[in-house]
Design a protein around this motif. Structure first.
Motif, PDB file in Angstrom:
ATOM      1  N   THR A  93      20.312  17.901 -29.900  1.00 42.06           N
ATOM      2  CA  THR A  93      20.876  17.770 -31.244  1.00 42.06           C
ATOM      3  C   THR A  93      22.378  18.014 -31.209  1.00 42.06           C
ATOM      4  OG1 THR A  93      18.787  18.501 -32.202  1.00 42.06           O
ATOM      5  CG2 THR A  93      20.735  18.623 -33.614  1.00 42.06           C
ATOM      6  N   TRP A  94      22.805  19.042 -30.482  1.00 43.37           N
ATOM      7  CA  TRP A  94      24.232  19.351 -30.364  1.00 43.37           C
ATOM      8  C   TRP A  94      24.991  18.159 -29.759  1.00 43.37           C
ATOM      9  CZ3 TRP A  94      27.639  22.559 -32.239  1.00 43.37           C
ATOM     10  CH2 TRP A  94      28.888  22.615 -31.650  1.00 43.37           C
ATOM     11  N   SER A  95      24.438  17.570 -28.713  1.00 44.37           N
ATOM     12  CA  SER A  95      25.092  16.424 -28.071  1.00 44.37           C
ATOM     13  C   SER A  95      25.223  15.263 -29.043  1.00 44.37           C
ATOM     14  CB  SER A  95      24.304  15.973 -26.842  1.00 44.37           C
ATOM     15  OG  SER A  95      24.366  16.959 -25.848  1.00 44.37           O
ATOM     16  N   PHE A  96      24.150  14.978 -29.765  1.00 44.84           N
ATOM     17  CA  PHE A  96      24.177  13.891 -30.746  1.00 44.84           C
ATOM     18  C   PHE A  96      25.267  14.142 -31.793  1.00 44.84           C
ATOM     19  CE2 PHE A  96      22.932  12.388 -34.950  1.00 44.84           C
ATOM     20  CZ  PHE A  96      22.810  11.027 -34.719  1.00 44.84           C
ATOM     21  N   LEU A  97      25.273  15.329 -32.378  1.00 38.26           N
ATOM     22  CA  LEU A  97      26.253  15.643 -33.424  1.00 38.26           C
ATOM     23  C   LEU A  97      27.678  15.648 -32.890  1.00 38.26           C
ATOM     24  CD1 LEU A  97      24.353  18.493 -35.284  1.00 38.26           C
ATOM     25  CD2 LEU A  97      24.738  16.160 -36.089  1.00 38.26           C
ATOM     26  N   SER A  98      27.892  16.242 -31.729  1.00 35.71           N
ATOM     27  CA  SER A  98      29.257  16.314 -31.204  1.00 35.71           C
ATOM     28  C   SER A  98      29.788  14.925 -30.845  1.00 35.71           C
ATOM     29  CB  SER A  98      29.351  17.278 -30.021  1.00 35.71           C
ATOM     30  OG  SER A  98      28.571  16.847 -28.948  1.00 35.71           O
ATOM     31  N   ARG A 100      28.964  12.121 -32.372  1.00 34.74           N
ATOM     32  CA  ARG A 100      29.286  11.451 -33.637  1.00 34.74           C
ATOM     33  C   ARG A 100      30.557  12.008 -34.254  1.00 34.74           C
ATOM     34  NH1 ARG A 100      25.893  10.054 -31.067  1.00 34.74           N
ATOM     35  NH2 ARG A 100      24.340   8.487 -31.387  1.00 34.74           N
ATOM     36  N   LEU A 101      30.745  13.316 -34.165  1.00 33.21           N
ATOM     37  CA  LEU A 101      31.964  13.918 -34.697  1.00 33.21           C
ATOM     38  C   LEU A 101      33.193  13.461 -33.921  1.00 33.21           C
ATOM     39  CD1 LEU A 101      30.699  17.521 -35.452  1.00 33.21           C
ATOM     40  CD2 LEU A 101      31.465  15.818 -37.120  1.00 33.21           C
ATOM     41  N   GLN A 102      33.056  13.337 -32.616  1.00 35.24           N
ATOM     42  CA  GLN A 102      34.170  12.857 -31.804  1.00 35.24           C
ATOM     43  C   GLN A 102      34.533  11.425 -32.191  1.00 35.24           C
ATOM     44  OE1 GLN A 102      35.937  14.861 -29.824  1.00 35.24           O
ATOM     45  NE2 GLN A 102      37.380  13.193 -29.504  1.00 35.24           N
ATOM     46  N   GLN A 103      33.521  10.608 -32.434  1.00 33.90           N
ATOM     47  CA  GLN A 103      33.779   9.232 -32.870  1.00 33.90           C
ATOM     48  C   GLN A 103      34.537   9.223 -34.190  1.00 33.90           C
ATOM     49  OE1 GLN A 103      29.936   7.380 -33.054  1.00 33.90           O
ATOM     50  NE2 GLN A 103      29.763   7.171 -30.831  1.00 33.90           N
ATOM     51  N   LEU A 104      34.115  10.060 -35.121  1.00 34.58           N
ATOM     52  CA  LEU A 104      34.819  10.154 -36.410  1.00 34.58           C
ATOM     53  C   LEU A 104      36.245  10.615 -36.221  1.00 34.58           C
ATOM     54  CD1 LEU A 104      32.094  11.727 -38.707  1.00 34.58           C
ATOM     55  CD2 LEU A 104      33.156   9.480 -38.982  1.00 34.58           C
ATOM     56  N   GLU A 106      38.132  10.215 -33.700  1.00 27.57           N
ATOM     57  CA  GLU A 106      38.925   9.148 -33.084  1.00 27.57           C
ATOM     58  C   GLU A 106      39.108   7.952 -34.011  1.00 27.57           C
ATOM     59  OE1 GLU A 106      36.769   8.542 -29.459  1.00 27.57           O
ATOM     60  OE2 GLU A 106      37.487  10.421 -28.598  1.00 27.57           O
ATOM     61  N   GLY A 107      38.484   8.028 -35.202  1.00 25.91           N
ATOM     62  CA  GLY A 107      38.706   6.994 -36.206  1.00 25.91           C
ATOM     63  C   GLY A 107      37.863   5.751 -36.063  1.00 25.91           C
ATOM     64  N   GLY A 108      36.814   5.808 -35.317  1.00 27.23           N
ATOM     65  CA  GLY A 108      36.004   4.607 -35.147  1.00 27.23           C
ATOM     66  C   GLY A 108      34.545   4.926 -34.982  1.00 27.23           C
ATOM     67  N   SER A 109      33.824   3.909 -34.641  1.00 27.62           N
ATOM     68  CA  SER A 109      32.400   4.073 -34.350  1.00 27.62           C
ATOM     69  C   SER A 109      32.063   3.145 -33.194  1.00 27.62           C
ATOM     70  CB  SER A 109      31.558   3.740 -35.576  1.00 27.62           C
ATOM     71  OG  SER A 109      31.755   2.395 -35.958  1.00 27.62           O
ATOM     72  N   SER A 110      30.918   3.424 -32.582  1.00 28.59           N
ATOM     73  CA  SER A 110      30.526   2.545 -31.478  1.00 28.59           C
ATOM     74  C   SER A 110      29.167   1.968 -31.712  1.00 28.59           C
ATOM     75  CB  SER A 110      30.518   3.257 -30.137  1.00 28.59           C
ATOM     76  OG  SER A 110      30.454   4.610 -30.146  1.00 28.59           O
TER      77      SER A 110
END
Length: 110
Positions: A93-98, A100-104, A106-110
């Motif tokens: 869960t931590w990996s998933f959330l971190s 997604r937060l990193q993507q946010l 950096e201003g984008g999504s993948s």
């Protein structure tokens, strides 16, 4: 620690304590001291003890009473198989959330 840090920590403290217990057996004061040494200076002993009671009740740890030089026996906690499974889920869960937060951030999504 600021209010935001305190609120975030409340949500992950259980995982942090389980991660500590994954590396070694420990008692409440020992865990609190380690957390404070790592910079979590606002964590109260009572918070850690209440968390330990909850994870014990949920069957995530094994408890052994060990004689203490001062006062009553100490309850020493160790992670059991159910606790390891729960900790594995916490890290997923931590990996998933971190991620997604990193993507946010950096201003984008993948």
């Amino acid at each position: 620690m600021g209010k935001q840090t305190t609120e975030m920590l409340k949500g992950i403290l259980e995982g942090i304590v389980l991660a500590i217990l994954a590396t070694r057996r420990a008692y409440g004061y020992e865990i609190t001291t380690w957390l404070r040494d790592q910079g979590f200076t606002d964590i109260a002993e009572g918070t850690v003890y209440a968390l330990l009671v909850r994870i014990e009740q949920r069957g995530l740890v094994d408890v052994q009473k060990v004689p203490s030089e001062k006062g009553p026996p100490r309850k020493v906690y160790s992670l059991n198989a159910a606790g390891r499974d729960y900790l594995d889920e916490f890290w997923r869960t931590w990996s998933f959330l971190s991620e997604r937060l990193q993507q946010l951030r950096e201003g984008g999504s993948s």
